[in-house]
Design a protein around this motif. Structure first.
Motif, short mmCIF file in Angstrom:
data_model
loop_
_atom_site.label_atom_id
_atom_site.label_comp_id
_atom_site.label_asym_id
_atom_site.label_seq_id
_atom_site.Cartn_x
_atom_site.Cartn_y
_atom_site.Cartn_z
N VAL A 43 0.85 -1.20 0.00
CA VAL A 43 0.00 0.00 0.00
C VAL A 43 0.88 1.24 0.00
N SER A 44 0.26 2.39 -0.25
CA SER A 44 0.97 3.68 -0.20
C SER A 44 0.15 4.68 0.59
N SER A 45 0.81 5.65 1.16
CA SER A 45 0.14 6.69 1.93
C SER A 45 1.06 7.91 1.98
N THR B 259 2.29 -6.47 5.66
CA THR B 259 2.01 -5.45 4.65
C THR B 259 3.22 -4.53 4.48
N ALA C 289 4.43 -0.89 3.22
CA ALA C 289 3.85 0.45 3.06
C ALA C 289 4.88 1.41 2.52
N ARG D 136 5.39 5.36 2.21
CA ARG D 136 4.89 6.62 2.75
C ARG D 136 5.75 7.76 2.22
#
Length: 422
Positions: free
Chosen positions: A298-300, A332, A334, A336
């Protein structure tokens, strides 16, 4: 060469001995002969003076009285007018040295000495000269051998060094011989060995980097092509083909980037680009692999960030971090994005155990790996980041957090300078 050096040195010594030895023999022979003649003359003068004094003193003059006045093996004959001849000693035979002196009372004194005594003395002198000449020849031979060894041994070593270079062993020997000319050759060979070693290292490094950097994109491309072959839906085929073409373009960029870094790691082609596009592309490329592993990516963080660098190089750095998390991490993954000062930061983290304590700061060194891997992925990633003026750091070991720092503003440069970033 060794034999030539010995023969040339020996020839010089023999010539010197011949020239000076013959001259010395001639001089010594004459000196000994003249010395023998002077001794006989001195003996005759002394004997005639003794005879004169005894005649004037009306003393006896005979062989018994005078025999002690003749030294050595000499023979003396004294003739006094009106008297018989007086003979002292044994008359010598053969060639003799003679001296005759007349006294004031009319007497005549003749002293003779065999020339054989002179010959024996000359022979002893010649023997001494020959012994000295022989010692000189022996010393010359030893010196010639030592000098030949001093010159030929370094040449043999240098030949072996050159042969090792030709056979692919570029290790410099750093051996010197105390001869300026030979040391200069050794310096040149060591310098060549170091350059060859650097070239071989660069070639091996390029091969290793290319193998590591191309493996994952080729695997992803293969998966896309397999999906194309397994579907009959034109829209799916078109979508997968479009993604595959993009991956081919990225592969081309990877190859070009590797070749550029191999020629000059400092060379960069930094531009201002959107980080969202690079992150989006990486997520699309790695999601199938993470789905197969039962994990998520995922990305944020902050969106629409502009950074300065080479998009292909940044993509390769992120791919190395994502692959590292897939192989060694857990849970997961990530991505960021955030801003610190004048830098955009992309953090890559996962939920795994993190970097072992014994690795620490060595995680970016080549051939350093916590598990069965090549150990060059993070090293290549750091090189790529630094080539564009960025930096790659491990911000946290457990859980692992890696940060890619990129400048948001290009540095001002003078005319003729290469583009740089800060």
């Amino acid at each position: 060469m060794r034999r030539r050096l010995i023969n040339s040195t020996l020839a010089v010594v023999l010539v010197v001995i011949a020239v000076f030895g013959v001259s010395l023999v001639i001089v010594e022979t004459r000196t000994i002969s003249n010395s023998a003649q002077e001794r006989v003359d001195s003996e005759a003068v002394r004997l005639v003076s003794i005879v004169d004094s005894r005649i004037l003193g009306d003393e006896q003059v005979n062989a018994r009285v005078l025999k002690d006045q003749v030294t050595g093996d000499r023979y003396a004959r004294i003739e006094i007018p009106g008297r018989d001849s007086i003979h002292i000693g044994t008359p010598p035979t053969g060639d003799v040295i003679t001296s005759t002196r007349a006294g004031e009372e009319g007497e005549t004194v003749t002293v003779e000495e065999a020339r054989s005594a002179v010959t024996r003395e000359v022979g002893r002198t010649l023997l001494i000269i020959a012994a000295v000449a022989l010692l000189a020849v022996i010393a010359a031979v030893l010196l010639a051998v030592r000098q030949a060894n001093r010159l030929t041994s370094p040449l043999t070593d240098l030949a072996e060094t050159a042969e090792r270079l030709g056979s692919g062993d570029p290790r410099p020997r750093h051996k010197r011989y105390g001869v300026p000319e030979l040391d200069r050759v050794a310096d040149v060979l060591d310098g060549s060995a170091e350059r060859i070693a650097r070239m071989l290292t660069a070639e091996r490094r390029l091969a290793a980097d290319a193998s590591h950097q191309l493996r994952t994109p080729l695997t992803a491309l293969s998966m896309r092509l397999e999906e194309i072959t397994l579907t009959d839906d034109p829209s799916t085929v078109k979508e997968e083909a479009t993604i595959a073409l993009a991956q081919v373009e990225r592969l081309t960029d990877v190859v070009e980037r590797l070749l550029t870094n191999a020629r000059d790691p400092r060379t960069g082609s930094a531009v201002t680009f959107d980080l969202d596009e690079v992150i989006k592309q990486q997520l699309a490329e790695w999601r199938p692999a993470y789905r197969n592993a039962g994990r998520a990516i995922v990305s944020s963080g902050k969106h629409h960030l502009q950074a300065v660098g080479t998009p292909g190089a940044v993509a390769q750095v992120l791919a190395a971090l994502i692959e590292n998390s897939l192989m060694h991490g857990g849970g997961t993954v990530a991505l960021r994005t955030r801003v610190t000062g004048n830098q955009a930061v992309i953090e890559v983290t996962d939920e795994g155990a993190g970097v072992p304590a014994d690795l620490g700061a060595r995680i970016f060194e080549r051939a350093i790996s916590g598990r069965n891997s090549t150990g060059i992925g993070l090293a290549v990633a750091r090189d790529l980041a630094e080539a564009d003026g960025g930096r790659l750091e491990m911000l946290q070991a457990q859980p692992p957090v890696f940060g890619l720092f990129l400048s948001r503003t290009p540095l001002k440069r003078r005319d003729g300078d290469q583009p740089t970033v800060r």
